[in-house]
Write an enzyme that holds these catalytic residues in place. Structure first.
Site, mmCIF file in Angstrom:
data_model
loop_
_atom_site.group_PDB
_atom_site.id
_atom_site.type_symbol
_atom_site.label_atom_id
_atom_site.label_comp_id
_atom_site.label_asym_id
_atom_site.label_seq_id
_atom_site.Cartn_x
_atom_site.Cartn_y
_atom_site.Cartn_z
ATOM 1 N N GLU A 85 11.385 -3.834 11.796
ATOM 2 C CA GLU A 85 10.408 -2.757 11.074
ATOM 3 C C GLU A 85 9.048 -2.028 11.608
ATOM 4 O OE1 GLU A 85 8.862 -3.893 6.874
ATOM 5 O OE2 GLU A 85 10.127 -2.835 6.683
ATOM 6 N N GLU B 86 10.352 -8.436 -2.832
ATOM 7 C CA GLU B 86 10.656 -7.071 -2.082
ATOM 8 C C GLU B 86 9.902 -7.043 -0.394
ATOM 9 O OE1 GLU B 86 12.529 -4.867 -3.484
ATOM 10 O OE2 GLU B 86 13.000 -5.594 -5.555
ATOM 11 N N GLU C 230 -5.654 -4.282 -1.270
ATOM 12 C CA GLU C 230 -6.189 -3.743 -0.814
ATOM 13 C C GLU C 230 -6.635 -2.355 -0.084
ATOM 14 O OE1 GLU C 230 -5.032 -6.281 0.427
ATOM 15 O OE2 GLU C 230 -5.598 -6.657 2.525
ATOM 16 N N TRP D 30 0.434 -1.567 0.081
ATOM 17 C CA TRP D 30 0.292 0.030 -0.343
ATOM 18 C C TRP D 30 1.051 1.245 -0.100
ATOM 19 C CZ3 TRP D 30 2.014 2.463 4.171
ATOM 20 C CH2 TRP D 30 1.925 0.699 5.811
ATOM 21 N N ASN D 31 2.254 1.216 0.376
ATOM 22 C CA ASN D 31 2.673 2.246 0.790
ATOM 23 C C ASN D 31 3.105 3.081 -0.984
ATOM 24 O OD1 ASN D 31 4.448 0.096 -0.230
ATOM 25 N ND2 ASN D 31 6.299 1.223 1.352
ATOM 26 N N LYS E 250 -2.534 -7.474 -8.559
ATOM 27 C CA LYS E 250 -3.403 -7.192 -7.617
ATOM 28 C C LYS E 250 -2.786 -6.446 -6.920
ATOM 29 C CE LYS E 250 -3.203 -8.750 -3.565
ATOM 30 N NZ LYS E 250 -4.035 -7.219 -2.965
ATOM 31 N N GLY F 272 10.760 -6.702 3.423
ATOM 32 C CA GLY F 272 11.034 -5.294 4.660
ATOM 33 C C GLY F 272 12.271 -4.810 4.737
ATOM 34 N N GLU G 11 13.967 -5.411 -9.029
ATOM 35 C CA GLU G 11 13.692 -4.702 -9.485
ATOM 36 C C GLU G 11 14.250 -3.188 -10.137
ATOM 37 O OE1 GLU G 11 10.323 -4.068 -7.368
ATOM 38 O OE2 GLU G 11 8.660 -5.278 -8.564
ATOM 39 N N THR H 20 4.467 -12.162 4.791
ATOM 40 C CA THR H 20 3.364 -12.691 3.551
ATOM 41 C C THR H 20 4.808 -13.300 3.018
ATOM 42 O OG1 THR H 20 2.077 -10.685 4.086
ATOM 43 C CG2 THR H 20 2.000 -11.769 2.261
ATOM 44 N N GLY I 103 14.557 -9.848 0.311
ATOM 45 C CA GLY I 103 14.611 -10.760 -0.281
ATOM 46 C C GLY I 103 15.323 -11.556 -1.209
ATOM 47 N N CYS J 266 9.876 1.200 2.798
ATOM 48 C CA CYS J 266 10.816 -0.166 2.730
ATOM 49 C C CYS J 266 12.641 0.597 2.946
ATOM 50 C CB CYS J 266 10.497 -0.850 2.087
ATOM 51 S SG CYS J 266 10.875 -0.125 -0.102
HETATM 52 P P1 NAD Z 1 1.886 -7.160 2.814
HETATM 53 O O1 NAD Z 1 2.526 -8.399 3.390
HETATM 54 O O2 NAD Z 1 0.891 -6.832 4.014
HETATM 55 O O3 NAD Z 1 0.725 -7.432 1.579
HETATM 56 C C1 NAD Z 1 1.280 -7.150 0.457
HETATM 57 C C2 NAD Z 1 0.232 -6.450 -1.034
HETATM 58 O O4 NAD Z 1 0.673 -8.887 -0.594
HETATM 59 C C3 NAD Z 1 -1.027 -6.720 -0.448
HETATM 60 O O5 NAD Z 1 -1.435 -6.634 -1.714
HETATM 61 C C4 NAD Z 1 -1.733 -7.984 0.070
HETATM 62 O O6 NAD Z 1 -3.761 -7.842 0.286
HETATM 63 C C5 NAD Z 1 -1.529 -9.224 -0.147
HETATM 64 N N1 NAD Z 1 -1.227 -10.763 0.661
HETATM 65 C C6 NAD Z 1 -1.609 -10.689 1.890
HETATM 66 N N2 NAD Z 1 -1.520 -12.067 1.645
HETATM 67 C C7 NAD Z 1 -1.472 -12.631 1.248
HETATM 68 C C8 NAD Z 1 -1.581 -13.965 0.777
HETATM 69 N N3 NAD Z 1 -0.984 -14.651 2.214
HETATM 70 N N4 NAD Z 1 -0.858 -14.407 -0.027
HETATM 71 C C9 NAD Z 1 -0.737 -13.411 -1.033
HETATM 72 N N5 NAD Z 1 -0.725 -12.126 -1.553
HETATM 73 C C10 NAD Z 1 -1.324 -11.675 0.294
HETATM 74 O O7 NAD Z 1 2.481 -5.893 2.789
HETATM 75 P P2 NAD Z 1 2.073 -3.925 3.638
HETATM 76 O O8 NAD Z 1 1.191 -4.138 4.532
HETATM 77 O O9 NAD Z 1 0.832 -3.938 1.987
HETATM 78 O O10 NAD Z 1 3.694 -3.462 2.945
HETATM 79 C C11 NAD Z 1 4.335 -2.913 3.643
HETATM 80 C C12 NAD Z 1 5.688 -3.703 3.887
HETATM 81 O O11 NAD Z 1 5.460 -3.834 2.399
HETATM 82 C C13 NAD Z 1 6.770 -3.509 4.601
HETATM 83 O O12 NAD Z 1 7.171 -4.676 5.126
HETATM 84 C C14 NAD Z 1 7.783 -2.569 3.444
HETATM 85 O O13 NAD Z 1 8.535 -2.646 3.866
HETATM 86 C C15 NAD Z 1 7.328 -3.957 2.741
HETATM 87 N N6 NAD Z 1 7.869 -3.166 1.272
HETATM 88 C C16 NAD Z 1 8.256 -3.191 0.437
HETATM 89 C C17 NAD Z 1 9.470 -2.951 -0.640
HETATM 90 C C18 NAD Z 1 11.272 -3.608 -1.200
HETATM 91 O O14 NAD Z 1 11.232 -2.832 -2.740
HETATM 92 N N7 NAD Z 1 11.562 -4.142 -0.750
HETATM 93 C C19 NAD Z 1 8.343 -2.178 -0.941
HETATM 94 C C20 NAD Z 1 7.879 -1.517 -0.231
HETATM 95 C C21 NAD Z 1 7.180 -2.051 1.004
#
Ligand code: NAD
Length: 493
Positions: free
Chosen positions: A396, A261, A190, A163-164, A187, A263, A473, A243, A469, A295
């Site tokens: 994190e 990609e 949400e 979402w960020n 996807k 945390g 990208e 996740t 990860g 992130c």
């Molecule tokens: P999240 O893992 O909760 O959700 C990420 C996505 O995965 C969402 O679209 C969610 O709906 C989906 N999802 C959730 N459960 C799932 C499942 N069981 N199977 C398949 N899909 C599923 O993460 P978040 O809270 O949306 O985002 C924050 C996290 O993202 C932080 O940890 C941040 O560090 C990381 N992030 C990493 C990068 C990077 O480039 N490394 C960039 C941005 C954010």
């Protein structure tokens, strides 16, 4: 499709946003839907169709069809031309993307209005890069063979985003995948699906062949269906490490290719010979940008003893002065965090840090701000006198919170920087060139920035080490990772 007037600030549709499958809008099975919230106000922003497993199957079928009969059959020149047309549609609506992201994520309009051009530029980068995509002729040690490699697309790529930074992170997956000749099912999170809906409108306006880009909304249900679907060749996931691990395990069943990609807990190391103002600015930016929900943000400030107090004092002054407010007000420089749950989690992390012995300093008193009461605001925070063995020095937090450490010499600085499960990014500030080079080599992270804050761009590869990860990208590498390499061995006899 309802088109927006680009001269006015964007407002979401009143109607439920449909799924986008096979180049057309579709309601979800049973017309199920969910709502999204503006984190600045706590009020409902829009309603989205919620994809079931069978809706997701339909999207994959449309993407497979697009791969076999549409996009996947186009010559590189034609793919490039259509991607440029897609980029032009995005550019025409950068203002809408900026407002959508501000309302959906809570990132100030002062920031998003300068960022969204980057979406179009990213598509253009890959529209150009794909023209040079090719295999190699190999000089093998067998005189009876002519040997060459082919770079082939994978098929359907499932793209799951957080979402960020929903607009940019979706584009950084869509563009290289399409450039390599794949079709995609996106996807988005949400929590912030609005920019994906705008991308669907741009794809339709650019007249991309049916099934090239498909979009399903919802959470783990459509997400996990994509991961398990035998018709999906690759999952590119950005999100939490938790996740990411679930996806890693599930994807093994169908042996999918993966980019993960995840945390981070990135270090910012400042030696006592550094340009202290530049280092303070970098630390300040990472605390407040997107309210710390980035992130790769440097959330561990590792400061040499001789300048520690001066550095903290200057940083405190900057943090005290940041204009916190409703994200779509032009004067706002720091908005809310994404949700009430996220705010509670961050506040609990700060309480834990205090119990662990960190000296907690908050730099804004939000209690008398009536205008912010309904939103999800957190004051910029430093955890002074942190130690590596504290839980909050390792987890994190994903909010405007940074841990501050002291160090004596270079060895100790590198040791502290590397004392993390994550390895996404790092920054080092020093005027000693040799020390800068030594640190860049010694610090274990996917990106190391020297004498500048964290910087990312579409033309340089980005991706984590260890629990941040794997896979890259951005850069040419992202496109190459969306291909499979075939070797052809041709007998000359
Ligand atoms: P999240 O893992 O909760 O959700 C990420 C996505 O995965 C969402 O679209 C969610 O709906 C989906 N999802 C959730 N459960 C799932 C499942 N069981 N199977 C398949 N899909 C599923 O993460 P978040 O809270 O949306 O985002 C924050 C996290 O993202 C932080 O940890 C941040 O560090 C990381 N992030 C990493 C990068 C990077 O480039 N490394 C960039 C941005 C954010």
């Amino acid at each position: 499709m309802i088109m927006q007037d680009t001269t006015k600030p964007f407002t979401p549709h009143e109607a439920v946003y449909p799924l986008y499958i096979g180049g057309t809008e579709r309601s979800s099975e049973g017309e199920a839907s969910f709502s999204v919230t503006n984190p600045s106000t706590g009020r409902k922003l829009a309603e989205f169709s919620s994809a079931s497993e069978s809706d997701t199957d339909l999207a994959v079928a449309a993407a497979l069809d697009g791969f076999h009969r549409g996009w996947g059959r186009l010559m590189p020149k034609e793919r490039s031309r259509l991607m440029n047309r897609f980029a032009a549609e995005i550019r025409r609506r950068v203002n809408d993307f900026a407002f959508a992201e501000t309302l959906d994520v809570g990132r100030p309009i002062a920031l998003t209005s300068g960022e969204m051009e980057g979406l179009a530029e990213s598509v253009e980068f890959y529209a150009g890069t794909l023209l040079a995509l090719s295999g190699e002729t190999l000089n093998v040690s067998d005189p009876t063979l002519a040997d060459f490699t082919l770079r082939e697309p994978l098929g359907v790529c499932g793209l799951i985003t957080p979402w960020n930074y929903p607009g940019l992170l979706a584009i950084l997956k869509i563009a290289p995948a399409l450039a390599a000749g794949n079709t995609v099912v996106l996807k988005p999170s949400e929590v912030t699906p609005l920019s994906a809906a705008l991308l669907a409108e741009c794809a339709q306006a650019a007249d991309l062949p049916a099934g090239t880009i498909n979009i399903v909304y919802g959470g783990a249900v459509p997400g996990m269906r994509l991961v398990r679907h035998p018709g999906v060749a690759k999952i590119s996931f950005t999100g939490s490490t938790l996740t990411g691990k679930r996806i890693f395990v599930e994807a093994a069943q169908t042996m999918k290719k993966l980019t993960l990609e995840l945390g981070g807990k990135s270090p910012l190391v400042v030696f006592d010979d550094a340009d202290i103002e530049a280092a303070v600015e970098a630390a300040f930016t990472d605390n407040v940008r997107n309210s710390g929900q980035v992130c790769a943000a440097c959330t561990r400030l590792i400061i040499q003893e001789g300048i520690h107090d001066d550095f903290v004092e200057r940083l405190e002054e900057r943090l005290r002065s940041v204009a916190i407010g409703i994200a779509d007000r032009p004067e706002t420089r720091m908005g809310p965090v994404i949700s009430d749950i996220q705010r509670t989690t961050i506040e609990e992390c700060i309480d834990t840090a205090a119990r662990e012995g960190a000296v907690v300093r908050r730099y804004s008193d939000l209690t008398d701000r009536d205008d912010l009461r309904a939103g999800y605001f957190v004051a910029p925070t430093l955890l002074l006198e942190s130690r590596s063995d504290m839980k909050m020095s390792r987890a994190e937090i994903f909010g405007p919170v940074q841990s501050v450490f002291r160090f004596c010499d270079e060895g100790q600085a590198v040791e502290l920087a590397n004392d993390s499960e994550f390895g996404l990014a790092a920054a080092v500030f020093t005027r000693d060139a040799a020390r800068a080079m030594r640190s860049a080599r010694a610090i274990s992270a996917g990106t190391v920035c020297i004498n500048t804050g964290r910087k990312v761009s579409v033309d340089a590869p980005f991706g984590g080490f260890r629990q941040s990860g794997f896979g890259k990208e951005r850069g040419v590498e992202a496109m190459l990772e969306d291909t499979q390499l075939k070797n052809v061995r041709y007998s000359l006899s």
